[in-house]
Scaffold this motif. Structure first.
Motif, PDB file in Angstrom:
ATOM      1  N   LEU A   1       5.284  16.846  -2.618  1.00 19.10           N
ATOM      2  CA  LEU A   1       5.540  15.519  -3.177  1.00 19.10           C
ATOM      3  C   LEU A   1       4.311  14.989  -3.913  1.00 19.10           C
ATOM      4  CD1 LEU A   1       7.415  13.114  -3.543  1.00 19.10           C
ATOM      5  CD2 LEU A   1       6.738  12.334  -1.250  1.00 19.10           C
ATOM      6  N   LEU A   2       3.145  15.096  -3.293  1.00 24.49           N
ATOM      7  CA  LEU A   2       1.925  14.634  -3.959  1.00 24.49           C
ATOM      8  C   LEU A   2       1.639  15.425  -5.232  1.00 24.49           C
ATOM      9  CD1 LEU A   2      -0.375  13.950  -0.894  1.00 24.49           C
ATOM     10  CD2 LEU A   2       0.536  12.251  -2.507  1.00 24.49           C
ATOM     11  N   ASP A   3       1.860  16.729  -5.192  1.00 24.68           N
ATOM     12  CA  ASP A   3       1.653  17.553  -6.386  1.00 24.68           C
ATOM     13  C   ASP A   3       2.611  17.140  -7.507  1.00 24.68           C
ATOM     14  OD1 ASP A   3      -0.308  18.935  -5.010  1.00 24.68           O
ATOM     15  OD2 ASP A   3       0.953  20.700  -4.617  1.00 24.68           O
ATOM     16  N   ARG A   4       3.849  16.819  -7.146  1.00 26.24           N
ATOM     17  CA  ARG A   4       4.837  16.405  -8.147  1.00 26.24           C
ATOM     18  C   ARG A   4       4.468  15.059  -8.758  1.00 26.24           C
ATOM     19  NH1 ARG A   4       9.976  13.904  -6.647  1.00 26.24           N
ATOM     20  NH2 ARG A   4       9.938  15.114  -4.744  1.00 26.24           N
ATOM     21  N   LEU A   5       3.900  14.152  -7.950  1.00 23.72           N
ATOM     22  CA  LEU A   5       3.589  12.799  -8.426  1.00 23.72           C
ATOM     23  C   LEU A   5       2.210  12.669  -9.069  1.00 23.72           C
ATOM     24  CD1 LEU A   5       5.138  10.731  -5.499  1.00 23.72           C
ATOM     25  CD2 LEU A   5       6.052  11.037  -7.822  1.00 23.72           C
ATOM     26  N   ALA A   6       1.330  13.630  -8.852  1.00 19.41           N
ATOM     27  CA  ALA A   6      -0.027  13.546  -9.405  1.00 19.41           C
ATOM     28  C   ALA A   6      -0.039  13.343 -10.924  1.00 19.41           C
ATOM     29  CB  ALA A   6      -0.842  14.778  -9.011  1.00 19.41           C
ATOM     30  N   PRO A   7       0.787  14.058 -11.695  1.00 16.29           N
ATOM     31  CA  PRO A   7       0.770  13.826 -13.144  1.00 16.29           C
ATOM     32  C   PRO A   7       1.188  12.410 -13.547  1.00 16.29           C
ATOM     33  CG  PRO A   7       1.844  15.912 -12.642  1.00 16.29           C
ATOM     34  CD  PRO A   7       1.640  15.200 -11.340  1.00 16.29           C
ATOM     35  N   GLU A   8       1.841  11.687 -12.632  1.00 17.01           N
ATOM     36  CA  GLU A   8       2.241  10.300 -12.899  1.00 17.01           C
ATOM     37  C   GLU A   8       1.154   9.310 -12.490  1.00 17.01           C
ATOM     38  OE1 GLU A   8       6.187   9.303 -11.495  1.00 17.01           O
ATOM     39  OE2 GLU A   8       6.813  11.386 -11.695  1.00 17.01           O
ATOM     40  N   GLY A   9       0.009   9.822 -12.028  1.00 14.30           N
ATOM     41  CA  GLY A   9      -1.110   8.960 -11.697  1.00 14.30           C
ATOM     42  C   GLY A   9      -1.224   8.572 -10.233  1.00 14.30           C
ATOM     43  N   ILE A  10      -0.456   9.209  -9.361  1.00 13.11           N
ATOM     44  CA  ILE A  10      -0.565   8.920  -7.930  1.00 13.11           C
ATOM     45  C   ILE A  10      -1.831   9.584  -7.407  1.00 13.11           C
ATOM     46  CG2 ILE A  10       0.489   9.220  -5.649  1.00 13.11           C
ATOM     47  CD1 ILE A  10       1.924   7.208  -7.537  1.00 13.11           C
ATOM     48  N   THR A  11      -2.736   8.771  -6.877  1.00 18.28           N
ATOM     49  CA  THR A  11      -4.018   9.276  -6.366  1.00 18.28           C
ATOM     50  C   THR A  11      -4.216   8.988  -4.882  1.00 18.28           C
ATOM     51  OG1 THR A  11      -5.113   7.219  -7.024  1.00 18.28           O
ATOM     52  CG2 THR A  11      -5.146   9.058  -8.612  1.00 18.28           C
ATOM     53  N   HIS A  12      -3.366   8.124  -4.309  1.00 12.00           N
ATOM     54  CA  HIS A  12      -3.514   7.738  -2.909  1.00 12.00           C
ATOM     55  C   HIS A  12      -2.165   7.797  -2.188  1.00 12.00           C
ATOM     56  CE1 HIS A  12      -7.167   6.077  -4.636  1.00 12.00           C
ATOM     57  NE2 HIS A  12      -7.667   6.097  -3.417  1.00 12.00           N
ATOM     58  N   LEU A  13      -2.247   8.007  -0.904  1.00  9.31           N
ATOM     59  CA  LEU A  13      -1.073   7.977  -0.035  1.00  9.31           C
ATOM     60  C   LEU A  13      -1.370   7.008   1.094  1.00  9.31           C
ATOM     61  CD1 LEU A  13       0.958  10.918   1.398  1.00  9.31           C
ATOM     62  CD2 LEU A  13      -0.016   9.229   2.937  1.00  9.31           C
ATOM     63  N   GLU A  14      -0.398   6.169   1.413  1.00  6.73           N
ATOM     64  CA  GLU A  14      -0.488   5.298   2.576  1.00  6.73           C
ATOM     65  C   GLU A  14       0.687   5.586   3.497  1.00  6.73           C
ATOM     66  OE1 GLU A  14      -2.572   1.219   0.896  1.00  6.73           O
ATOM     67  OE2 GLU A  14      -0.414   1.216   1.300  1.00  6.73           O
ATOM     68  N   THR A  15       0.458   5.396   4.773  1.00  2.00           N
ATOM     69  CA  THR A  15       1.529   5.477   5.760  1.00  2.00           C
ATOM     70  C   THR A  15       1.104   4.654   6.955  1.00  2.00           C
ATOM     71  OG1 THR A  15       3.082   6.974   6.868  1.00  2.00           O
ATOM     72  CG2 THR A  15       0.728   7.546   6.992  1.00  2.00           C
ATOM     73  N   THR A  16       2.056   4.268   7.780  1.00  2.00           N
ATOM     74  CA  THR A  16       1.713   3.601   9.030  1.00  2.00           C
ATOM     75  C   THR A  16       2.108   4.514  10.177  1.00  2.00           C
ATOM     76  OG1 THR A  16       3.814   2.400   9.194  1.00  2.00           O
ATOM     77  CG2 THR A  16       1.975   1.276   8.085  1.00  2.00           C
TER      78      THR A  16
ATOM     79  N   ASP B   1      -0.725   1.281  12.685  1.00  2.00           N
ATOM     80  CA  ASP B   1      -1.986   1.343  11.939  1.00  2.00           C
ATOM     81  C   ASP B   1      -1.719   1.902  10.558  1.00  2.00           C
ATOM     82  OD1 ASP B   1      -3.517   0.437  14.119  1.00  2.00           O
ATOM     83  OD2 ASP B   1      -3.684   2.453  14.929  1.00  2.00           O
ATOM     84  N   LEU B   2      -2.456   1.397   9.581  1.00  4.66           N
ATOM     85  CA  LEU B   2      -2.335   1.875   8.209  1.00  4.66           C
ATOM     86  C   LEU B   2      -3.334   3.002   7.994  1.00  4.66           C
ATOM     87  CD1 LEU B   2      -1.166   1.485   5.324  1.00  4.66           C
ATOM     88  CD2 LEU B   2      -3.126  -0.029   4.899  1.00  4.66           C
ATOM     89  N   TYR B   3      -2.829   4.141   7.533  1.00  9.10           N
ATOM     90  CA  TYR B   3      -3.675   5.288   7.169  1.00  9.10           C
ATOM     91  C   TYR B   3      -3.619   5.414   5.651  1.00  9.10           C
ATOM     92  CZ  TYR B   3      -4.062   6.774  12.003  1.00  9.10           C
ATOM     93  OH  TYR B   3      -4.359   6.836  13.349  1.00  9.10           O
ATOM     94  N   THR B   4      -4.792   5.550   5.039  1.00  5.95           N
ATOM     95  CA  THR B   4      -4.895   5.730   3.604  1.00  5.95           C
ATOM     96  C   THR B   4      -5.608   7.041   3.332  1.00  5.95           C
ATOM     97  OG1 THR B   4      -5.022   3.333   3.304  1.00  5.95           O
ATOM     98  CG2 THR B   4      -5.698   4.704   1.437  1.00  5.95           C
ATOM     99  N   ILE B   5      -4.990   7.858   2.488  1.00  6.23           N
ATOM    100  CA  ILE B   5      -5.555   9.157   2.107  1.00  6.23           C
ATOM    101  C   ILE B   5      -5.845   9.090   0.607  1.00  6.23           C
ATOM    102  CG2 ILE B   5      -5.085  11.633   1.854  1.00  6.23           C
ATOM    103  CD1 ILE B   5      -3.264  11.385   4.315  1.00  6.23           C
ATOM    104  N   GLY B   6      -7.045   9.517   0.243  1.00  5.95           N
ATOM    105  CA  GLY B   6      -7.416   9.579  -1.170  1.00  5.95           C
ATOM    106  C   GLY B   6      -8.489   8.593  -1.526  1.00  5.95           C
TER     107      GLY B   6
ATOM    108  N   ILE C   1       6.646   4.180  -4.474  1.00  2.00           N
ATOM    109  CA  ILE C   1       5.413   3.816  -5.165  1.00  2.00           C
ATOM    110  C   ILE C   1       5.209   2.309  -4.949  1.00  2.00           C
ATOM    111  CG2 ILE C   1       4.159   3.804  -7.362  1.00  2.00           C
ATOM    112  CD1 ILE C   1       5.134   6.626  -6.356  1.00  2.00           C
ATOM    113  N   ARG C   2       4.040   1.949  -4.433  1.00  5.99           N
ATOM    114  CA  ARG C   2       3.797   0.528  -4.142  1.00  5.99           C
ATOM    115  C   ARG C   2       3.699  -0.269  -5.433  1.00  5.99           C
ATOM    116  NH1 ARG C   2      -0.715  -1.160  -0.888  1.00  5.99           N
ATOM    117  NH2 ARG C   2       0.452  -3.098  -0.959  1.00  5.99           N
ATOM    118  N   PRO C   3       4.555  -1.271  -5.606  1.00  2.80           N
ATOM    119  CA  PRO C   3       4.508  -2.074  -6.845  1.00  2.80           C
ATOM    120  C   PRO C   3       3.147  -2.720  -7.086  1.00  2.80           C
ATOM    121  CG  PRO C   3       6.520  -2.534  -5.626  1.00  2.80           C
ATOM    122  CD  PRO C   3       5.657  -1.673  -4.727  1.00  2.80           C
ATOM    123  N   GLU C   4       2.462  -3.147  -6.016  1.00  2.00           N
ATOM    124  CA  GLU C   4       1.161  -3.790  -6.167  1.00  2.00           C
ATOM    125  C   GLU C   4       0.034  -2.790  -6.389  1.00  2.00           C
ATOM    126  OE1 GLU C   4       3.060  -4.096  -3.378  1.00  2.00           O
ATOM    127  OE2 GLU C   4       4.012  -6.007  -3.810  1.00  2.00           O
ATOM    128  N   SER C   5       0.324  -1.513  -6.180  1.00  4.30           N
ATOM    129  CA  SER C   5      -0.690  -0.472  -6.312  1.00  4.30           C
ATOM    130  C   SER C   5      -0.015   0.780  -6.874  1.00  4.30           C
ATOM    131  CB  SER C   5      -1.319  -0.187  -4.940  1.00  4.30           C
ATOM    132  OG  SER C   5      -2.283   0.818  -5.040  1.00  4.30           O
TER     133      SER C   5
END
Length: 170
Positions: free
Chosen positions: A108-123, A165-170, A76-80
């Motif tokens: 993983l996204l389904d497990r983290l969604a209740p914790e407020g995760i709305t975006h995914l980043e990857t390079t 390259d940075l890919y952002t989903i969400g 989880i990104r500390p800044e985001s």
């Protein structure tokens, strides 16, 4: 009564794959799987052990016949704090092409969604068509946007690494 023997050939029917958080004892398998891809940047075995301890909540392993066959390492990104950054995705060669990578990401996204995760980043390196397809398909399945922007150029790396390259989903 004849004992039931397990098949030596792993099955990957949807109900045959277990997705769970990694444990310290999985660290060796994560390192082996990453090494065996021959395409991922291989971290030290120590790094995979630490990952399984300190980032277990934001990572996932796929288990078939009681054997770890794939993993997604993330944090989880500390800044985001609503953003999961996916560091590595890897699946054993004999399990590739069966949808396990995409299912790990979704689990993983389904497990983290209740914790407020709305975006995914990857390079992703520009020539990594398989990863681009994996994350594009994930965005499509989740009916959300995927955006790409330059992040690291080859000049940013000291060792001749390709651009990322940075890919952002969400």
């Amino acid at each position: 009564m004849t004992p039931v023997q397990k098949s030596a050939i792993p099955t990957t029917a949807p109900d045959a794959v277990l997705f769970r958080s990694p444990e310290i004892t999985d660290g060796v398998r994560l390192w082996e799987i990453a090494r065996n891809t021959e395409v991922l940047d291989l971290n030290s075995s120590y790094a995979y052990l630490l990952w399984c301890r300190d980032f277990s909540r934001s990572s996932v392993v796929a288990v078939v016949d009681e054997r770890v066959v794939g993993f997604v390492s993330g944090f989880i990104r500390p800044e985001s704090p609503a953003t999961l950054f996916v560091w590595q995705v890897a699946v054993d060669a004999d399990q590739r092409g069966k949808g396990i990578a995409g299912r790990m990401l979704s689990a993983l996204l389904d497990r983290l969604a209740p914790e407020g995760i709305t975006h995914l980043e990857t390079t992703i390196s520009p020539d990594n068509e398989a990863s681009i397809a994996l994350f594009t398909a994930l965005a499509r399945r989740r009916d959300t946007a995927i955006n790409k922007q330059e992040l690291f150029s080859p000049n940013d790396f000291p060792d001749g690494h390709e651009a990322e390259d940075l890919y952002t989903i969400g």
